[in-house]
Design an enzyme around this catalytic site. Sequence first.
Site, PDB file in Angstrom:
ATOM      1  N   GLY A   1       0.827  -1.201   0.000  1.00 48.32           N
ATOM      2  CA  GLY A   1       0.000   0.000   0.000  1.00 48.32           C
ATOM      3  C   GLY A   1       0.859   1.247   0.000  1.00 48.32           C
ATOM      4  O   GLY A   1       2.060   1.201  -0.276  1.00 48.32           O
ATOM      5  N   ASN A   2       0.246   2.387   0.305  1.00 44.25           N
ATOM      6  CA  ASN A   2       0.994   3.639   0.406  1.00 44.25           C
ATOM      7  C   ASN A   2       0.365   4.511   1.489  1.00 44.25           C
ATOM      8  O   ASN A   2      -0.602   4.116   2.139  1.00 44.25           O
ATOM      9  CB  ASN A   2       1.047   4.355  -0.950  1.00 44.25           C
ATOM     10  CG  ASN A   2      -0.337   4.665  -1.495  1.00 44.25           C
ATOM     11  OD1 ASN A   2      -1.116   5.397  -0.880  1.00 44.25           O
ATOM     12  ND2 ASN A   2      -0.652   4.108  -2.666  1.00 44.25           N
ATOM     13  N   HIS A   3       0.920   5.700   1.669  1.00 43.72           N
ATOM     14  CA  HIS A   3       0.535   6.551   2.805  1.00 43.72           C
ATOM     15  C   HIS A   3      -0.628   7.494   2.517  1.00 43.72           C
ATOM     16  O   HIS A   3      -0.931   8.365   3.335  1.00 43.72           O
ATOM     17  CB  HIS A   3       1.739   7.375   3.272  1.00 43.72           C
ATOM     18  CG  HIS A   3       2.865   6.556   3.817  1.00 43.72           C
ATOM     19  ND1 HIS A   3       2.730   5.765   4.933  1.00 43.72           N
ATOM     20  CD2 HIS A   3       4.144   6.392   3.381  1.00 43.72           C
ATOM     21  CE1 HIS A   3       3.879   5.160   5.184  1.00 43.72           C
ATOM     22  NE2 HIS A   3       4.747   5.518   4.256  1.00 43.72           N
TER      23      HIS A   3
ATOM     24  N   ALA B   1      -4.237   7.532  -5.028  1.00 46.27           N
ATOM     25  CA  ALA B   1      -2.858   7.061  -5.161  1.00 46.27           C
ATOM     26  C   ALA B   1      -2.899   5.556  -5.449  1.00 46.27           C
ATOM     27  O   ALA B   1      -2.775   4.730  -4.547  1.00 46.27           O
ATOM     28  CB  ALA B   1      -2.073   7.349  -3.883  1.00 46.27           C
TER      29      ALA B   1
END
Length: 211
Positions: A20-22, A88
């Site tokens: 995943g990402n932030h 994102a």
Amino acid sequence: KVLITAGPTYEAIDPVRFIGNHSSGKMGFEIATTAANLGAEVILITGPTHQQITHSLVKVVPVTSADEMFNKVHEYYEVVDVAILSAAVADYRPKYISDKKIKKQESTLTLELEKTKDILASCGEKKTKQILVGFALETNNEVQNAIGKLKKKNLDLIVLNSLNDKGAGFGGTTNKVSIIDKEEQITNYSLKSKAEVAEDIMNTILTLIDA
């Protein structure tokens, strides 16, 4: 009708782990609120997030993976007037997903990754009447890379974030953006709350609608 994507995507490794990402999703949710306050009917397709919205004109469609987001975007894309893709989305996902939790055995673990479907590019290819807006989060050659993405993916506008700008990017309540149009005209904005940035984005879109 306005279609907005927000948040991250989670790409499964096994039943308990993911890539995943932030991204918090806050920017997309603020755009959705602003668009709805202007009277637009909003379809908000969001990855996993703690953000919440309770506006009568906003329909929230939750998804998890890039593939799910791709499918949902194209379910609604043909009937909208504006599409703002601020999510994102993961560029890569594990090629093989284990149906059982991977046990810790070796000192290293190698994952083979494959590209996810490019949602923004696919919307650019299928664009008819829609105003299509993308986002670029860059760390170097920011303007050059953003303009390249604008042209390649057939966008009307691109919103550029630089991670080199303090207070911009993921997680926070503020953002600092530049908006670039098809003629490569660049409008730079100061550091603002994400709610104010959402207003700047929607006001720019309104100038295209009125043109």
